[in-house]
Scaffold this motif. Structure first.
Motif, PDB file in Angstrom:
ATOM      1  N   PRO A  15       0.843  -1.200   0.000  1.00 16.48           N
ATOM      2  CA  PRO A  15       0.000   0.000   0.000  1.00 16.48           C
ATOM      3  C   PRO A  15       0.871   1.241   0.000  1.00 16.48           C
ATOM      4  O   PRO A  15       1.972   1.249   0.559  1.00 16.48           O
ATOM      5  CB  PRO A  15      -0.804  -0.122   1.305  1.00 16.48           C
ATOM      6  CG  PRO A  15       0.007  -1.050   2.154  1.00 16.48           C
ATOM      7  CD  PRO A  15       0.721  -1.977   1.235  1.00 16.48           C
ATOM      8  N   ASN A  16       0.379   2.311  -0.636  1.00 14.18           N
ATOM      9  CA  ASN A  16       1.175   3.545  -0.659  1.00 14.18           C
ATOM     10  C   ASN A  16       1.120   4.250   0.695  1.00 14.18           C
ATOM     11  O   ASN A  16       0.241   3.984   1.529  1.00 14.18           O
ATOM     12  CB  ASN A  16       0.724   4.466  -1.796  1.00 14.18           C
ATOM     13  CG  ASN A  16      -0.718   4.931  -1.634  1.00 14.18           C
ATOM     14  OD1 ASN A  16      -1.079   5.547  -0.639  1.00 14.18           O
ATOM     15  ND2 ASN A  16      -1.553   4.646  -2.625  1.00 14.18           N
ATOM     16  N   LYS A  17       2.068   5.141   0.915  1.00 12.64           N
ATOM     17  CA  LYS A  17       2.208   5.787   2.220  1.00 12.64           C
ATOM     18  C   LYS A  17       0.996   6.632   2.573  1.00 12.64           C
ATOM     19  O   LYS A  17       0.607   6.717   3.742  1.00 12.64           O
ATOM     20  CB  LYS A  17       3.483   6.636   2.253  1.00 12.64           C
ATOM     21  CG  LYS A  17       4.759   5.802   2.255  1.00 12.64           C
ATOM     22  CD  LYS A  17       5.996   6.675   2.365  1.00 12.64           C
ATOM     23  CE  LYS A  17       7.260   5.836   2.392  1.00 12.64           C
ATOM     24  NZ  LYS A  17       8.490   6.675   2.486  1.00 12.64           N
ATOM     25  N   ASP A  18       0.393   7.265   1.579  1.00 11.60           N
ATOM     26  CA  ASP A  18      -0.794   8.085   1.862  1.00 11.60           C
ATOM     27  C   ASP A  18      -1.927   7.233   2.417  1.00 11.60           C
ATOM     28  O   ASP A  18      -2.587   7.608   3.393  1.00 11.60           O
ATOM     29  CB  ASP A  18      -1.255   8.803   0.586  1.00 11.60           C
ATOM     30  CG  ASP A  18      -2.562   9.544   0.794  1.00 11.60           C
ATOM     31  OD1 ASP A  18      -2.575  10.538   1.556  1.00 11.60           O
ATOM     32  OD2 ASP A  18      -3.585   9.118   0.222  1.00 11.60           O
ATOM     33  N   LEU A  19      -2.158   6.076   1.819  1.00 12.21           N
ATOM     34  CA  LEU A  19      -3.211   5.181   2.294  1.00 12.21           C
ATOM     35  C   LEU A  19      -2.909   4.704   3.710  1.00 12.21           C
ATOM     36  O   LEU A  19      -3.790   4.703   4.584  1.00 12.21           O
ATOM     37  CB  LEU A  19      -3.352   3.991   1.345  1.00 12.21           C
ATOM     38  CG  LEU A  19      -4.414   2.945   1.700  1.00 12.21           C
ATOM     39  CD1 LEU A  19      -5.794   3.574   1.775  1.00 12.21           C
ATOM     40  CD2 LEU A  19      -4.391   1.812   0.678  1.00 12.21           C
ATOM     41  N   LEU A  20      -1.671   4.336   3.977  1.00 11.34           N
ATOM     42  CA  LEU A  20      -1.295   3.884   5.320  1.00 11.34           C
ATOM     43  C   LEU A  20      -1.485   4.993   6.345  1.00 11.34           C
ATOM     44  O   LEU A  20      -1.974   4.752   7.453  1.00 11.34           O
ATOM     45  CB  LEU A  20       0.154   3.412   5.326  1.00 11.34           C
ATOM     46  CG  LEU A  20       0.437   2.102   4.598  1.00 11.34           C
ATOM     47  CD1 LEU A  20       1.935   1.855   4.523  1.00 11.34           C
ATOM     48  CD2 LEU A  20      -0.264   0.931   5.273  1.00 11.34           C
TER      49      LEU A  20
END
Length: 225
Positions: A15-20
């Motif tokens: 998952p990308n950092k924004d989603l995390l």
């Protein structure tokens, strides 16, 4: 040819950092409710650390009960932010990790552990904010022989975890959100959180409507005597 039961696969998609980051403040009950309360791990996977939420992509490990060879390898190949999730069969006769492995993981920037099995050096975990969820603890150490698998689908506490799924852990337990559904589940959880905040406000103002309880009882055939 792959050797089933003794193999190491790449993690693949994360998952990308924004989603995390958007998952960092979402409570596990909100996520569980919006996956029909079937996806969370059983309550016997408990937080063993002092404080701190766990969020990150799952680096999955399957090992035979009481053996941690593949967990050592997982620490070596993990990327910063990963969560090492270990299917050790739920057996607690030997510890799968201890303080040395915790310190190695911290140094590498790993976000935490989920162990369907036991840990040891429990005082070190209890005094730490490094997230670790496990089934129990024991002084008995592990074997280091294998076999095992890394980055294959596993089951922990009756919950299926695929490599790259988003792992969230808090004081209510651990849940895995399938990566392909993560945006949708997050949206539903945020909407529920807003509804619950409104409920809290209605409780304080004494305006909450509780008529649904009697309506449900009547529909279910409850007799008021």
């Amino acid at each position: 040819m792959d050797t089933i039961g003794f193999r190491i696969s790449s993690l693949g998609q994360r998952p990308n950092k924004d989603l995390l980051n958007r998952y960092k403040n979402i409570a596990t009950p909100l996520l569980s409710d919006n996956m029909n309360r079937l996806q969370g791990a059983y309550a016997n996977l408990k937080p063993m650390h002092k404080n701190g939420r766990l969020v990150g992509p799952a680096l999955t490990v399957r090992t035979r009960a009481g053996d941690n060879l593949m967990v050592h390898k997982a620490i070596d190949i993990a990327q910063p932010g990963d969560v090492i999730v270990v299917d050790a069969g739920g057996v607690t006769t030997q510890a799968i990790i201890g303080e040395i492995m915790m310190r190695l993981a911290q140094k590498k920037g790993i976000n935490g552990f989920v162990i369907d099995g036991a840990i040891r050096d429990t005082d070190a975990f209890i005094q730490s904010n490094f997230p670790c969820f496990a089934k129990g603890s024991t002084h008995r150490g592990p074997y280091k022989d294998g076999p095992g698998e890394i980055n294959e689908p596993i089951t922990i506490g009756n919950m299926i975890v695929n490599p790259g799924d988003i792992i969230i852990g808090d004081m209510d337990g651990v849940i895995a959100v399938p990566l392909q559904h993560a945006e949708h589940i997050l949206k539903l959880a945020i909407e529920q959180e807003k509804r619950e905040q409104l409920t809290f406000e209605q409780i304080e103002l004494e305006t909450i409507d509780r008529s649904w309880i009697d309506e449900t009882l009547r529909k279910k055939g409850c007799v008021f005597v």
